[in-house]
Design a protein around this motif. Structure first.
Motif, mmCIF file in Angstrom:
data_model
loop_
_atom_site.group_PDB
_atom_site.id
_atom_site.type_symbol
_atom_site.label_atom_id
_atom_site.label_comp_id
_atom_site.label_asym_id
_atom_site.label_seq_id
_atom_site.Cartn_x
_atom_site.Cartn_y
_atom_site.Cartn_z
ATOM 1 N N ALA A 42 25.939 75.227 48.094
ATOM 2 C CA ALA A 42 26.027 74.358 46.922
ATOM 3 C C ALA A 42 25.135 74.885 45.806
ATOM 4 C CB ALA A 42 25.623 72.950 47.316
ATOM 5 N N VAL A 43 25.141 74.190 44.687
ATOM 6 C CA VAL A 43 24.418 74.641 43.507
ATOM 7 C C VAL A 43 22.936 74.884 43.803
ATOM 8 C CG1 VAL A 43 23.980 72.337 42.548
ATOM 9 C CG2 VAL A 43 24.115 74.274 41.021
ATOM 10 N N PHE A 44 22.303 74.036 44.589
ATOM 11 C CA PHE A 44 20.888 74.252 44.921
ATOM 12 C C PHE A 44 20.706 75.565 45.668
ATOM 13 C CE2 PHE A 44 19.676 69.932 43.834
ATOM 14 C CZ PHE A 44 18.359 70.105 43.442
ATOM 15 N N GLY A 45 21.580 75.832 46.630
ATOM 16 C CA GLY A 45 21.488 77.067 47.397
ATOM 17 C C GLY A 45 21.675 78.294 46.535
ATOM 18 N N GLN A 50 19.074 82.745 43.713
ATOM 19 C CA GLN A 50 18.941 83.543 42.492
ATOM 20 C C GLN A 50 17.490 83.559 42.006
ATOM 21 O OE1 GLN A 50 21.975 81.474 40.228
ATOM 22 N NE2 GLN A 50 23.486 83.071 40.653
ATOM 23 N N ARG A 51 16.832 82.432 42.059
ATOM 24 C CA ARG A 51 15.429 82.366 41.618
ATOM 25 C C ARG A 51 14.544 83.232 42.501
ATOM 26 N NH1 ARG A 51 11.270 77.856 40.344
ATOM 27 N NH2 ARG A 51 9.483 79.205 40.049
ATOM 28 N N LEU A 52 14.740 83.161 43.811
ATOM 29 C CA LEU A 52 13.925 83.956 44.738
ATOM 30 C C LEU A 52 14.168 85.455 44.561
ATOM 31 C CD1 LEU A 52 14.214 81.749 47.956
ATOM 32 C CD2 LEU A 52 12.221 82.002 46.447
ATOM 33 N N ALA A 53 15.367 85.818 44.099
ATOM 34 C CA ALA A 53 15.701 87.222 43.858
ATOM 35 C C ALA A 53 15.374 87.646 42.424
ATOM 36 C CB ALA A 53 17.179 87.458 44.151
ATOM 37 N N ASN A 54 14.720 86.765 41.667
ATOM 38 C CA ASN A 54 14.386 87.033 40.259
ATOM 39 C C ASN A 54 15.613 87.381 39.426
ATOM 40 O OD1 ASN A 54 11.580 86.509 40.320
ATOM 41 N ND2 ASN A 54 11.275 88.486 41.355
ATOM 42 N N LYS A 55 16.705 86.675 39.707
ATOM 43 C CA LYS A 55 17.934 86.849 38.932
ATOM 44 C C LYS A 55 18.157 85.597 38.097
ATOM 45 C CE LYS A 55 20.169 89.970 42.146
ATOM 46 N NZ LYS A 55 21.308 90.232 43.000
ATOM 47 N N PRO A 56 18.915 85.705 37.024
ATOM 48 C CA PRO A 56 19.190 84.504 36.220
ATOM 49 C C PRO A 56 20.071 83.520 36.987
ATOM 50 C CG PRO A 56 20.377 86.401 35.343
ATOM 51 C CD PRO A 56 19.512 86.906 36.446
ATOM 52 N N ILE A 109 14.700 74.012 38.522
ATOM 53 C CA ILE A 109 14.504 75.232 39.313
ATOM 54 C C ILE A 109 13.735 76.260 38.491
ATOM 55 C CG2 ILE A 109 15.677 77.191 40.449
ATOM 56 C CD1 ILE A 109 16.161 74.762 42.114
ATOM 57 N N GLY A 110 14.065 76.351 37.216
ATOM 58 C CA GLY A 110 13.358 77.246 36.300
ATOM 59 C C GLY A 110 13.915 78.658 36.291
ATOM 60 N N GLY A 111 13.573 79.366 35.235
ATOM 61 C CA GLY A 111 14.010 80.746 35.094
ATOM 62 C C GLY A 111 15.096 80.890 34.047
ATOM 63 N N LYS A 112 15.485 82.143 33.845
ATOM 64 C CA LYS A 112 16.526 82.457 32.879
ATOM 65 C C LYS A 112 17.879 81.933 33.367
ATOM 66 C CE LYS A 112 18.618 86.270 30.437
ATOM 67 N NZ LYS A 112 18.889 87.695 30.385
ATOM 68 N N LEU A 153 10.877 73.851 45.878
ATOM 69 C CA LEU A 153 10.266 75.035 45.264
ATOM 70 C C LEU A 153 8.944 75.388 45.925
ATOM 71 C CD1 LEU A 153 11.106 74.388 41.526
ATOM 72 C CD2 LEU A 153 12.109 76.130 43.018
ATOM 73 N N ASN A 154 8.162 74.377 46.285
ATOM 74 C CA ASN A 154 6.886 74.632 46.979
ATOM 75 C C ASN A 154 7.123 75.247 48.339
ATOM 76 O OD1 ASN A 154 5.309 73.693 44.862
ATOM 77 N ND2 ASN A 154 5.189 71.613 45.680
ATOM 78 N N LEU A 155 8.150 74.795 49.063
ATOM 79 C CA LEU A 155 8.465 75.359 50.368
ATOM 80 C C LEU A 155 8.965 76.795 50.265
ATOM 81 C CD1 LEU A 155 10.217 72.359 52.144
ATOM 82 C CD2 LEU A 155 8.016 73.361 52.723
ATOM 83 N N SER A 156 9.691 77.095 49.186
ATOM 84 C CA SER A 156 10.245 78.450 49.043
ATOM 85 C C SER A 156 9.166 79.475 48.712
ATOM 86 C CB SER A 156 11.331 78.463 47.968
ATOM 87 O OG SER A 156 10.789 78.265 46.687
#
Length: 158
Positions: A42-45, A50-56, A109-112, A153-156
Motif C-alpha cells: 500500500a501507499v505507506f509501504g 522510497q524514503r529508506l532508499a533516499n528516493k523521491p 513521511i517527508g522527503g522529495k 518512522l522512528n521504528l524504521s
C-alpha cells in the motif's frame, strides 16, 4: 470479488448452520512490519521503501485522492473485541472513519516528491463508515495518522 464471495459464503454458514461468525472489512492498514516489497504494498509501504532508499516519493495523480488509514494496533484491538463479542452474522467496516489525502501521508513521511500520471484503477476516495462497529463493539480507533506515522518512522530508523 473474491473477498465478497468469501463474505457471502460465511454469512450463508451463519444462517444455515448457526455458525458464529462476523466479517471485518479492513480499510488501509498500516503500522510496524507491514509490506514494503512486492506489487501489493500500500501507499505507506511504497513511500517508506522510497524514503529508506533516499528516493523521491512517487505520487499518482495530484495526490488529492483520499484513503481511510487504520493503524495495526487499532486493528488488533477491534479483532479482539470482535472475537469476544456475542454478535454473529454482522459485517463491520474497520477504518479510522477519516479521509486522509495521499499528499498528507507524503508530507508526514517527508522527503522529495514527484507526481506521475494517475493509474486508471486509482480510486479517488475511500472512507469507512465505522458507525456500526463503534456502536456494536464499543470500539473507537485511538491512533491518529500523525502519531502512527511518527512511530513508523522512528521504528524504521532502528
Amino acid at each position: 470479488f473474491t473477498k465478497w464471495q468469501a463474505e457471502e459464503l460465511i454469512m450463508h454458514w451463519v444462517k444455515m448452520y448457526n455458525f458464529p461468525a462476523i466479517s471485518l472489512r479492513l480499510f488501509n492498514a498500516y503500522g510496524p512490519r507491514f509490506n514494503t516489497l512486492g506489487p501489493y504494498r500500500a501507499v505507506f509501504g511504497i513511500f517508506l521503501a522510497q524514503r529508506l532508499a533516499n528516493k523521491p516519493l512517487t505520487i499518482f495523480g495530484n495526490g488529492e485522492q483520499t484513503r481511510d488509514f487504520v493503524h495495526v494496533k487499532d486493528l488488533v484491538h477491534v479483532i479482539f473485541k470482535a472475537a469476544l463479542s456475542k454478535k454473529k452474522g454482522k459485517i463491520y467496516n474497520v477504518g479510522s472513519g477519516k479521509e486522509i489525502k495521499v499528499n498528507k501521508i507524503a508530507k508526514l513521511i517527508g522527503g522529495k516528491k514527484i507526481y506521475i500520471s494517475k493509474k486508471y484503477s486509482e480510486t479517488n476516495r475511500s472512507l469507512a463508515d465505522i458507525t456500526k462497529v463503534k456502536r456494536d463493539l464499543s470500539w473507537i480507533p485511538k491512533i491518529t495518522i500523525e502519531k502512527g506515522t511518527k512511530e513508523l518512522l522512528n521504528l524504521s530508523k532502528k
